[in-house]
Design a protein around this motif. Sequence first.
Motif, PDB file in Angstrom:
ATOM      1  N   GLY A 456       0.669  -1.335  -0.141  1.00  0.00           N
ATOM      2  CA  GLY A 456      -0.046  -0.041   0.104  1.00  0.00           C
ATOM      3  C   GLY A 456       0.923   1.300   0.194  1.00  0.00           C
ATOM      4  O   GLY A 456       0.314   2.189  -0.156  1.00  0.00           O
ATOM      5  N   LEU A 457       1.986   1.137  -0.123  1.00  0.00           N
ATOM      6  CA  LEU A 457       3.137   2.349  -0.079  1.00  0.00           C
ATOM      7  C   LEU A 457       2.905   3.162  -1.187  1.00  0.00           C
ATOM      8  O   LEU A 457       2.498   2.587  -2.370  1.00  0.00           O
ATOM      9  CB  LEU A 457       4.555   1.954   0.077  1.00  0.00           C
ATOM     10  N   ASN A 458       2.910   4.392  -1.322  1.00  0.00           N
ATOM     11  CA  ASN A 458       3.212   5.300  -2.423  1.00  0.00           C
ATOM     12  C   ASN A 458       4.160   5.139  -3.290  1.00  0.00           C
ATOM     13  O   ASN A 458       5.264   5.004  -2.860  1.00  0.00           O
ATOM     14  CB  ASN A 458       2.700   6.812  -1.983  1.00  0.00           C
ATOM     15  N   PRO A 459       4.238   5.587  -4.627  1.00  0.00           N
ATOM     16  CA  PRO A 459       5.378   5.393  -5.530  1.00  0.00           C
ATOM     17  C   PRO A 459       6.798   5.900  -4.762  1.00  0.00           C
ATOM     18  O   PRO A 459       7.713   5.488  -5.125  1.00  0.00           O
ATOM     19  CB  PRO A 459       4.991   5.886  -6.612  1.00  0.00           C
ATOM     20  N   HIS A 460       6.574   7.115  -4.581  1.00  0.00           N
ATOM     21  CA  HIS A 460       7.684   7.812  -4.027  1.00  0.00           C
ATOM     22  C   HIS A 460       8.190   7.633  -2.425  1.00  0.00           C
ATOM     23  O   HIS A 460       9.141   8.498  -1.772  1.00  0.00           O
ATOM     24  CB  HIS A 460       7.558   9.331  -4.291  1.00  0.00           C
ATOM     25  N   ASP A 461       7.354   6.775  -1.746  1.00  0.00           N
ATOM     26  CA  ASP A 461       7.739   6.580  -0.174  1.00  0.00           C
ATOM     27  C   ASP A 461       9.028   5.779  -0.208  1.00  0.00           C
ATOM     28  O   ASP A 461       9.515   5.220  -1.171  1.00  0.00           O
ATOM     29  CB  ASP A 461       6.576   5.751   0.360  1.00  0.00           C
ATOM     30  N   THR A 462       9.668   5.755   1.025  1.00  0.00           N
ATOM     31  CA  THR A 462      10.729   5.230   1.276  1.00  0.00           C
ATOM     32  C   THR A 462      10.363   4.055   2.671  1.00  0.00           C
ATOM     33  O   THR A 462       9.346   4.613   3.177  1.00  0.00           O
ATOM     34  CB  THR A 462      11.952   5.829   1.570  1.00  0.00           C
ATOM     35  N   PHE A 463      11.012   2.970   2.811  1.00  0.00           N
ATOM     36  CA  PHE A 463      10.598   2.395   4.004  1.00  0.00           C
ATOM     37  C   PHE A 463      11.837   1.192   4.408  1.00  0.00           C
ATOM     38  O   PHE A 463      12.699   0.885   3.603  1.00  0.00           O
ATOM     39  CB  PHE A 463       9.239   1.475   3.479  1.00  0.00           C
ATOM     40  N   THR A 464      11.566   0.715   5.468  1.00  0.00           N
ATOM     41  CA  THR A 464      12.376  -0.522   6.006  1.00  0.00           C
ATOM     42  C   THR A 464      11.649  -1.090   6.845  1.00  0.00           C
ATOM     43  O   THR A 464      10.603  -0.812   7.514  1.00  0.00           O
ATOM     44  CB  THR A 464      13.679  -0.106   6.442  1.00  0.00           C
ATOM     45  N   ILE A 465      12.147  -2.400   7.501  1.00  0.00           N
ATOM     46  CA  ILE A 465      11.574  -3.278   8.447  1.00  0.00           C
ATOM     47  C   ILE A 465      12.453  -3.439   9.541  1.00  0.00           C
ATOM     48  O   ILE A 465      13.599  -3.935   9.256  1.00  0.00           O
ATOM     49  CB  ILE A 465      11.032  -4.497   7.963  1.00  0.00           C
ATOM     50  N   ILE A 466      12.047  -3.551  10.898  1.00  0.00           N
ATOM     51  CA  ILE A 466      12.830  -3.791  11.937  1.00  0.00           C
ATOM     52  C   ILE A 466      12.023  -4.746  12.937  1.00  0.00           C
ATOM     53  O   ILE A 466      11.021  -4.326  13.093  1.00  0.00           O
ATOM     54  CB  ILE A 466      13.433  -2.409  12.695  1.00  0.00           C
ATOM     55  N   ASP A 467      12.638  -5.791  13.368  1.00  0.00           N
ATOM     56  CA  ASP A 467      11.974  -6.823  14.217  1.00  0.00           C
ATOM     57  C   ASP A 467      12.809  -6.936  15.356  1.00  0.00           C
ATOM     58  O   ASP A 467      14.350  -6.759  15.316  1.00  0.00           O
ATOM     59  CB  ASP A 467      11.491  -8.076  13.554  1.00  0.00           C
ATOM     60  N   PHE A 468      12.172  -7.122  16.376  1.00  0.00           N
ATOM     61  CA  PHE A 468      12.757  -7.203  17.785  1.00  0.00           C
ATOM     62  C   PHE A 468      12.326  -8.495  18.541  1.00  0.00           C
ATOM     63  O   PHE A 468      10.837  -8.891  18.496  1.00  0.00           O
ATOM     64  CB  PHE A 468      12.669  -6.043  18.648  1.00  0.00           C
ATOM     65  N   SER A 469      13.014  -8.903  19.386  1.00  0.00           N
ATOM     66  CA  SER A 469      12.830  -9.821  20.660  1.00  0.00           C
ATOM     67  C   SER A 469      13.706  -9.546  21.399  1.00  0.00           C
ATOM     68  O   SER A 469      13.701  -8.848  22.375  1.00  0.00           O
ATOM     69  CB  SER A 469      12.635 -11.489  20.084  1.00  0.00           C
ATOM     70  N   ASP A 470      14.647 -10.672  21.803  1.00  0.00           N
ATOM     71  CA  ASP A 470      15.909 -10.321  22.666  1.00  0.00           C
ATOM     72  C   ASP A 470      16.883  -9.398  21.938  1.00  0.00           C
ATOM     73  O   ASP A 470      17.471  -8.786  22.668  1.00  0.00           O
ATOM     74  CB  ASP A 470      16.545 -11.665  22.950  1.00  0.00           C
ATOM     75  N   THR A 471      16.947  -9.459  20.715  1.00  0.00           N
ATOM     76  CA  THR A 471      17.804  -8.578  20.002  1.00  0.00           C
ATOM     77  C   THR A 471      16.824  -7.989  18.829  1.00  0.00           C
ATOM     78  O   THR A 471      15.682  -8.399  18.688  1.00  0.00           O
ATOM     79  CB  THR A 471      19.019  -9.127  19.341  1.00  0.00           C
ATOM     80  N   THR A 472      17.544  -7.011  18.084  1.00  0.00           N
ATOM     81  CA  THR A 472      16.848  -6.353  16.933  1.00  0.00           C
ATOM     82  C   THR A 472      17.456  -6.840  15.563  1.00  0.00           C
ATOM     83  O   THR A 472      18.829  -6.955  15.731  1.00  0.00           O
ATOM     84  CB  THR A 472      16.937  -5.050  17.052  1.00  0.00           C
ATOM     85  N   GLN A 474      17.113  -6.150  11.277  1.00  0.00           N
ATOM     86  CA  GLN A 474      16.681  -5.109   9.997  1.00  0.00           C
ATOM     87  C   GLN A 474      16.884  -5.525   8.740  1.00  0.00           C
ATOM     88  O   GLN A 474      17.687  -6.349   8.551  1.00  0.00           O
ATOM     89  CB  GLN A 474      17.243  -3.571  10.261  1.00  0.00           C
ATOM     90  N   LEU A 475      15.902  -5.176   8.049  1.00  0.00           N
ATOM     91  CA  LEU A 475      15.899  -5.517   6.441  1.00  0.00           C
ATOM     92  C   LEU A 475      17.015  -4.678   5.952  1.00  0.00           C
ATOM     93  O   LEU A 475      17.622  -5.397   4.839  1.00  0.00           O
ATOM     94  CB  LEU A 475      14.453  -4.889   5.903  1.00  0.00           C
ATOM     95  N   SER A 476      17.225  -3.468   6.130  1.00  0.00           N
ATOM     96  CA  SER A 476      18.285  -2.610   5.504  1.00  0.00           C
ATOM     97  C   SER A 476      18.878  -1.635   6.391  1.00  0.00           C
ATOM     98  O   SER A 476      18.254  -1.491   7.416  1.00  0.00           O
ATOM     99  CB  SER A 476      17.632  -2.036   4.203  1.00  0.00           C
ATOM    100  N   PRO A 477      20.040  -1.329   6.172  1.00  0.00           N
ATOM    101  CA  PRO A 477      20.773  -0.357   6.990  1.00  0.00           C
ATOM    102  C   PRO A 477      20.339   1.169   6.977  1.00  0.00           C
ATOM    103  O   PRO A 477      20.527   1.974   7.757  1.00  0.00           O
ATOM    104  CB  PRO A 477      22.315  -0.269   6.691  1.00  0.00           C
ATOM    105  N   VAL A 478      19.512   1.235   5.744  1.00  0.00           N
ATOM    106  CA  VAL A 478      19.092   2.674   5.523  1.00  0.00           C
ATOM    107  C   VAL A 478      17.637   2.370   4.873  1.00  0.00           C
ATOM    108  O   VAL A 478      17.438   1.510   4.200  1.00  0.00           O
ATOM    109  CB  VAL A 478      19.967   3.532   4.554  1.00  0.00           C
ATOM    110  N   PRO A 479      16.645   3.435   4.906  1.00  0.00           N
ATOM    111  CA  PRO A 479      15.448   3.552   4.057  1.00  0.00           C
ATOM    112  C   PRO A 479      15.661   3.062   2.655  1.00  0.00           C
ATOM    113  O   PRO A 479      16.754   3.353   1.995  1.00  0.00           O
ATOM    114  CB  PRO A 479      14.809   4.816   4.167  1.00  0.00           C
ATOM    115  N   LEU A 480      14.904   2.048   2.190  1.00  0.00           N
ATOM    116  CA  LEU A 480      14.808   1.780   0.695  1.00  0.00           C
ATOM    117  C   LEU A 480      13.750   2.514   0.140  1.00  0.00           C
ATOM    118  O   LEU A 480      12.650   2.710   0.245  1.00  0.00           O
ATOM    119  CB  LEU A 480      14.554  -0.007   0.829  1.00  0.00           C
ATOM    120  N   ALA A 481      14.130   2.659  -1.505  1.00  0.00           N
ATOM    121  CA  ALA A 481      12.906   3.188  -2.091  1.00  0.00           C
ATOM    122  C   ALA A 481      12.078   2.124  -2.382  1.00  0.00           C
ATOM    123  O   ALA A 481      12.360   0.854  -2.348  1.00  0.00           O
ATOM    124  CB  ALA A 481      13.930   3.629  -3.630  1.00  0.00           C
ATOM    125  N   ASN A 482      10.819   2.740  -2.778  1.00  0.00           N
ATOM    126  CA  ASN A 482       9.660   1.865  -2.990  1.00  0.00           C
ATOM    127  C   ASN A 482       9.833   1.254  -4.688  1.00  0.00           C
ATOM    128  O   ASN A 482       8.936   1.697  -5.406  1.00  0.00           O
ATOM    129  CB  ASN A 482       8.411   2.409  -2.758  1.00  0.00           C
TER     130      ASN A 482
END
Length: 748
Positions: A456-472, A474-482
């Motif tokens: 559902g992101l817009n064409p010019h949005d940027t994004f990434t994913i971080i998940d956590f439990s005991d540790t964290t 991430q999908l990427s070290p910086v935001p990604l282009a859509n």
Amino acid sequence: MLDPSTHLLIIEDDKGRKEYTLEESVYSLGRDPQCDIRLYSMFISRHHATLVRQIRDDGSCVYKVVDGNAEGQQSANGLLVNGQKCPVHDLEDEDEIVFGPNVSAKYYLLKKSGQWKMKYKTKKTKSTVLPKPPKFGGLYVQSETGNPLVFPLKHTDVQAKVTGNVSRVEVTQTFENPFSTPLEATYIFPLPDEAAVDDMEIRIGDRTIKGNIKKRQEAVAIYEQAKKQGRTAGLLEQERANIFTQSLANIQPGEQIDVIIRYTDSLKFTGENYEFVFPMVVGSRYIPGTTIDENTVGGGSAPAPMTLNKDTDLVPDASRLNAPILPPKTRSGHDINVTVDIEAGVEIKEVHSPSHQIQIERQGYRMRVTLSRRDTIANKDLILRYQVAGDRTQTTVLSQTDNRGGHFAVYLIPAIEYNPDQLVPKDVVFLIDTSGSQSGEPLTKCQELMRRFINGLNPHDTFTIIDFSDTTRQLSPVPLANTEKNRNSAMNYINQLNASGGTQLRRGIQAVLNFPEVDPGRLRSIVLLTDGYIGNENQILAEVQRHLKLGNRLHSFGAGSSVNRFLLNRIAEIGRGISRIVRYDEPTEELAEQFFGQINNPVLTNIQLYWQGEGEPPIIYPATPPDLFAEQPLVLFGCKKDARPGRLQVTGIVAGGQQYQQSFELNFEDTGNPAIAQLWGRNRIKNLMNQMVQGETKVGVETVTDTALTYQLLCQYTAFIAVSDEVRVNPNDRSVSCTSPGRNAGRD
């Protein structure tokens, strides 16, 4: 001549009973580990009190108890000695000192007789720990012979009346003593996190004993005294904004007692739906930190069914946050009945419950909703939604006047035309909980939501994913282009998520707040997906309050049938975002579409409030209204001490830069709905508590307490106490003590 007496201090706190022989000239008392006598409770100051020995002319000595530390800094709660507040007191035999809720001491002046066998603990202070009898889950209260006994909570009845935007709810808990000895029952239960709890009473047969609001430490002292005297007593306390403890002392064998609790709440309005929620589950919480007794890292969470949390340095009241959780496929033996009467004044439409099977009776513009007989087990939160006919953008203004002033509530959905296609590129960071409590359906639902969000992101949005439990991670070290490639990488990342480990939400929040920005001019939206079942909520809220950058927003999503709404609602409020709850069996496509439709552009920003009229301006909450998203109401609660009429003006900036203005004439009526005053008091307390998530202040605690006492409201520093006039049991008889079991959340 040496003093021949023995000075004995018996402490009772969250860790049980401890005895100390006093021999030194000075002792510090508090929850700081460096104190000579440590007091275990989150409601105790780090250096709460000081004992000072003074030598008399005849060689005898007396101990003086002083509020605060040796430097003269007083504690937040103060001291009660024999029921009276005392900054300084010369102790006499059998004096009783109350330091705070569930923390007290008894002083004895004894002749040495060799009857006290003690071990050294600190300095030359001699102590022995006499633990209280273990409290097993109420369904299986263990007898001395090891046989399981029956839990005393038999039934819960909920009667709710909804008028417009406000609900008035009465909860009746029916307890029964199935034992042949007197019973003390403790029941841990949830209520809505913004409920204004303002009334409590206990009913024994045809007699009703009215509860009184007191400072919490006073109420606890009265309860303990009544228990020792053999009087029946009820004590209602708040542990968190949505967790409460009901204690009942001296229930006679075979006797049935009703506890009635009443509260006022404001309905949520999302999209076109009014939403009434009654929570039924106190879920098990992850307790971070080092256990206070065993000095074990990460050992605070209840390790198995029928066990309790353990207090830690980060969550010193963890043992009060959950009842023992029942084993899987086991129920507590009590059921619940809920009746909701809705009076809207207009036609009520689209009534439904995503959580329960319901029965509906209509009579004109009134409606009665009850639970189906097949759905009365208290193992999931009740959610009831409905719509009303008419203009959904209309404004509701309610007012009320009494000797405390004029109170008002404003519910406004601005009639603003906005262009949903007018998109501003945004940076979205998704933070998803992959701890053990998310195993199974919770994680599956969050993964489903995440896929919807990514697509559902817009064409010019940027994004990434971080998940956590005991540790964290991430999908990427910086935001990604859509791009299609990055979306595919995100889908693979989401599909491979597994749930295990502890809920170290603070680490996740720190990671997302420190995640690098590629385009500093682009506002960031953080989307948190979690059940919120942790014990250190204030630490999380403090991180967001301190480190969320101006203009950025934090939104929260809870997936499940019973989530920690207090944390999810409050973190979104402090994060200037929106909060949503989705059940496992609810579709996510419309939810995700609505969410992005809202956060693409706030419809009204920079909201300002102005008062025109004589006298002092009203005190309004929230003091700084948040930006409004599409189909989201502006809700204001105000109090004008002199109750003089005036005009409230609301201004703001509409998306696109245009000015918005709306005015309301407020004439305070002598009558009116008394619930409005209670809701203002509750919102004042919430505002003050939000200011103290980074640490309590003496002024803050006193202001919250004074507000709660003025408006007869339960809060963290007050409690309701009801005591019978007559002695009803022999205080010397053996008694049984038990705690209600919790329910397994989110598996209905």
